[in-house]
Design a protein around this motif. Sequence first.
Motif: not given
Length: 335
Positions: A70-88
Amino acid sequence: MTVLKHKDADVHIEQLPNGKNKIDVAMHQDLFIPIKNCETAYPLDLIEKLLGIKGPSWLCDEIMREESPDHVVQKSLHYDLLSFRAPEEFKGKRLLDFGCGSGASTMVLARMFPDTRIVGVELEEKLVSIAKMRAAHYGYQNLELLLSPDPSSLPPSIGEFDYVVLSAVYEHLLPNEREPILHQLWNVLKPGGILFLNQTPYIGFPIETHTTGGLPFINYLPDKLACFYARHFSKRQLQDKSWKELLRMGIRGGSVQEVVDILNRTPRSSILLKPVTRGLKDNIDLWYRQSRTDNRFPLIKALVFYASKLVKMSTGAIMVPYLSLAIMKDKSQNS
């Protein structure tokens, strides 16, 4: 019960039946502290190390940066990377976590992308020492942590990367540092690779929350007046800070145009990417979706969202509190 003594606080540590340690920080003075208590799987020696280097005010926050989803660091990395590129698309690639500090973002990235080679780079040796203790605690095998030789250089023979991440880093660079550092990172990014820049306050936003804790309109003031305003009206005890110290703390943030202009003064130009996740049309949508994972202040967030959409319709500008940029290095040009 273990009590760790610090000049600013007593830190009480209780071992719980589940094997975790419960931390309670009792400050000696009324100093700013974002999180006063937490539970952690960290061993005592790692907690002591963090306390000695980061201090009691930031002890629990630093731990929760990488332990709490729930910390902003984890949420930010998740949204700010995976909103532009898929995990694979990260599988089998190399990713540079520049300015990784004490390794919170690096640990999160190592978990997010177990098949990606993560390289964390930091200038301060004491912070790298914490990051290495964290990596040893988890036993991660897909990362390495390197010390920069000086502020103007990356570690030698670092190689090329498919992705470069600046997570809550850019705002802490002084104005004269930003261009040479971005050029260095652009040089080690492969053509077609992506630079992600996130958690940097947008300098055009009317409220500055990162350094001053919410002073309105300070972003629109000249430096001397902004310094006076911050030192005398912020609740974060900035009275003794110089303007250079405030800049280092991130008071001036950054803008999309500034970053793009710097990158376009290199042989290979940049391509600003849009989010590809369903339902996201622009960075305003991305910010709003991420912000809604925290249930605090829903009405204020909704007002910011609709006001930002109105500003975009009127001027074309993207006005959100924090930048979330994904910038591709053009592969159609010759170096």
